[in-house]
Design an enzyme around this catalytic site. Structure first.
Site, PDB file in Angstrom:
ATOM      1  N   ASN A   4       0.871  -1.177   0.000  1.00 45.45           N
ATOM      2  CA  ASN A   4       0.000   0.000   0.000  1.00 45.45           C
ATOM      3  C   ASN A   4       0.908   1.227   0.000  1.00 45.45           C
ATOM      4  O   ASN A   4       1.495   1.554   1.029  1.00 45.45           O
ATOM      5  CB  ASN A   4      -0.896  -0.019   1.252  1.00 45.45           C
ATOM      6  N   TRP A   5       0.992   1.852  -1.161  1.00 44.18           N
ATOM      7  CA  TRP A   5       1.920   2.983  -1.283  1.00 44.18           C
ATOM      8  C   TRP A   5       1.367   4.269  -0.669  1.00 44.18           C
ATOM      9  O   TRP A   5       2.084   5.262  -0.598  1.00 44.18           O
ATOM     10  CB  TRP A   5       2.260   3.214  -2.758  1.00 44.18           C
ATOM     11  N   LYS A   6       0.094   4.255  -0.307  1.00 46.24           N
ATOM     12  CA  LYS A   6      -0.518   5.475   0.248  1.00 46.24           C
ATOM     13  C   LYS A   6      -0.272   6.646  -0.723  1.00 46.24           C
ATOM     14  O   LYS A   6      -0.238   6.416  -1.928  1.00 46.24           O
ATOM     15  CB  LYS A   6       0.008   5.727   1.658  1.00 46.24           C
ATOM     16  N   GLU A  91      -6.616   4.865   7.820  1.00 44.59           N
ATOM     17  CA  GLU A  91      -6.379   6.286   7.497  1.00 44.59           C
ATOM     18  C   GLU A  91      -7.617   6.906   6.867  1.00 44.59           C
ATOM     19  O   GLU A  91      -7.933   8.078   7.098  1.00 44.59           O
ATOM     20  CB  GLU A  91      -5.135   6.414   6.598  1.00 44.59           C
ATOM     21  N   GLY A 166       2.647   2.812  10.684  1.00 42.82           N
ATOM     22  CA  GLY A 166       3.552   3.942  10.481  1.00 42.82           C
ATOM     23  C   GLY A 166       4.257   4.392  11.756  1.00 42.82           C
ATOM     24  O   GLY A 166       4.828   5.474  11.793  1.00 42.82           O
ATOM     25  N   SER A 206       3.768  -1.553  10.417  1.00 48.27           N
ATOM     26  CA  SER A 206       5.220  -1.534  10.644  1.00 48.27           C
ATOM     27  C   SER A 206       5.910  -2.849  10.290  1.00 48.27           C
ATOM     28  O   SER A 206       6.864  -3.257  10.955  1.00 48.27           O
ATOM     29  CB  SER A 206       5.525  -1.120  12.091  1.00 48.27           C
ATOM     30  N   GLY A 227       3.050  -0.889   4.256  1.00 45.94           N
ATOM     31  CA  GLY A 227       3.065   0.520   3.875  1.00 45.94           C
ATOM     32  C   GLY A 227       4.481   0.981   3.578  1.00 45.94           C
ATOM     33  O   GLY A 227       5.042   0.706   2.515  1.00 45.94           O
ATOM     34  N   GLY A 228       5.088   1.659   4.539  1.00 46.74           N
ATOM     35  CA  GLY A 228       6.391   2.285   4.338  1.00 46.74           C
ATOM     36  C   GLY A 228       7.445   1.382   3.722  1.00 46.74           C
ATOM     37  O   GLY A 228       8.177   1.799   2.807  1.00 46.74           O
TER      38      GLY A 228
HETATM   39  P1  13P Z   1       3.182   0.798   7.615  1.00 45.87           P
HETATM   40  O1  13P Z   1       3.715  -0.500   7.058  1.00 45.87           O
HETATM   41  O2  13P Z   1       3.875   2.006   7.050  1.00 45.87           O
HETATM   42  O3  13P Z   1       3.104   0.771   9.103  1.00 45.87           O
HETATM   43  O4  13P Z   1       1.672   0.924   7.092  1.00 45.87           O
HETATM   44  C1  13P Z   1       0.833  -0.166   7.213  1.00 45.87           C
HETATM   45  C2  13P Z   1      -0.391   0.102   6.442  1.00 45.87           C
HETATM   46  O5  13P Z   1      -1.172   0.965   6.790  1.00 45.87           O
HETATM   47  C3  13P Z   1      -0.628  -0.686   5.230  1.00 45.87           C
HETATM   48  O6  13P Z   1      -1.916  -0.475   4.756  1.00 45.87           O
END
Ligand code: 13P
Length: 249
Positions: A4-6, A91, A166, A206, A227-228
């Protein structure tokens, strides 16, 4: 394994990622999904053709079309080459006020167009500390899944504790596995045991190469929503590889 690149990566950056990622992707026994921002979807779709990588969106609106400024319909995602769509990410729930009822409408709209929804559920720190994790996750699932039409298509569930997203603070694999097991029990109640056993339950929050092994070792957890650590090709490739069985490369 879903990235998920957000709200990260322009089209040029998405291209650079895919060009760096595909040569590092050796596992053939893991389903990989990349969820770029809307504008980079077609770029990624155009580059992953012929590789075992699917593309998903990060959100969808439930109406077919209409005067809904800024929204994107399921048919638009399908036409762009998406097979998956994330719905109910925390989010969206927290920053954009998305409700369980709206998440349920998005889930149905996605299924109605043959998209596989990746339904996100998870508790806040306050809810966890209050011992309410199962109440919260159970309610989120119930509101999203109750009264789904019988063979409604494939669904993926991602357990993402809000406090782990995150923050660099991942859930303990044993705790995440316990919640994944609880989720499968709820799924069985709403969708039947047979169907529930085939649904992938992911962990997110995370995740990184250094901690993915603990999650991969838990049979209750089928994959991860990242995510990150999915923004870097080598890091996401290492995370994907952790879920490959010996001999699956
Ligand atoms: P992180 O891996 O950056 O904590 O984000 C997780 C996330 O929200 C994936 O959808």
């Amino acid at each position: 394994m879903a990235a998920n690149w957000k709200m990260y990566k322009t089209r040029a950056q998405a291209r650079a990622f895919v060009e760096g990622f595909l040569p590092r992707l050796t596992a053939r026994d893991v389903d990989v999904v990349i969820c770029p921002p809307f504008l980079a979807i077609e770029t990624v779709v155009g580059l992953v053709g012929g590789h075992p990588v699917a593309v998903g969106a990060q959100d969808v609106y439930w109406e077919e079309e209409g005067a809904f400024t800024g929204e994107v319909s399921p048919a638009m995602l399908v036409e762009a080459g998406c097979h998956y769509v994330i719905v109910g990410h925390s989010e969206r729930r927290q920053l954009f006020g998305e409700t369980d009822a709206e998440v349920a409408r998005k889930l149905r709209a996605a299924l109605g167009h043959g998209l596989v929804p990746i339904l996100c559920v998870g508790e806040t720190l306050e809810e966890r500390e209050g011992g309410r994790t199962e109440d919260v996750v159970g309610r989120q699932l119930e509101l999203a899944l109750a009264d789904l039409p019988a063979p409604a298509g494939q669904v993926v569930v991602a357990y993402e504790p809000v406090w782990a997203i995150g923050t660099g603070r991942n859930a303990e694999p044993a705790d995440a596995a316990g919640v994944a097991d609880f989720i499968r029990g709820v799924l069985a109640r709403y969708l039947g045991g047979e169907r529930a056993s085939r649904i992938r339950v992911l962990y997110g929050g995370s995740v990184k190469p250094a901690n993915i092994g603990g999650f991969a070792a838990r049979p209750e957890i089928d994959g991860a929503l990242v995510g990150g650590a999915s923004l870097d090709p080598a890091s996401f490739a290492a995370i994907v590889a952790a879920f490959s069985e010996p001999g699956g490369a």
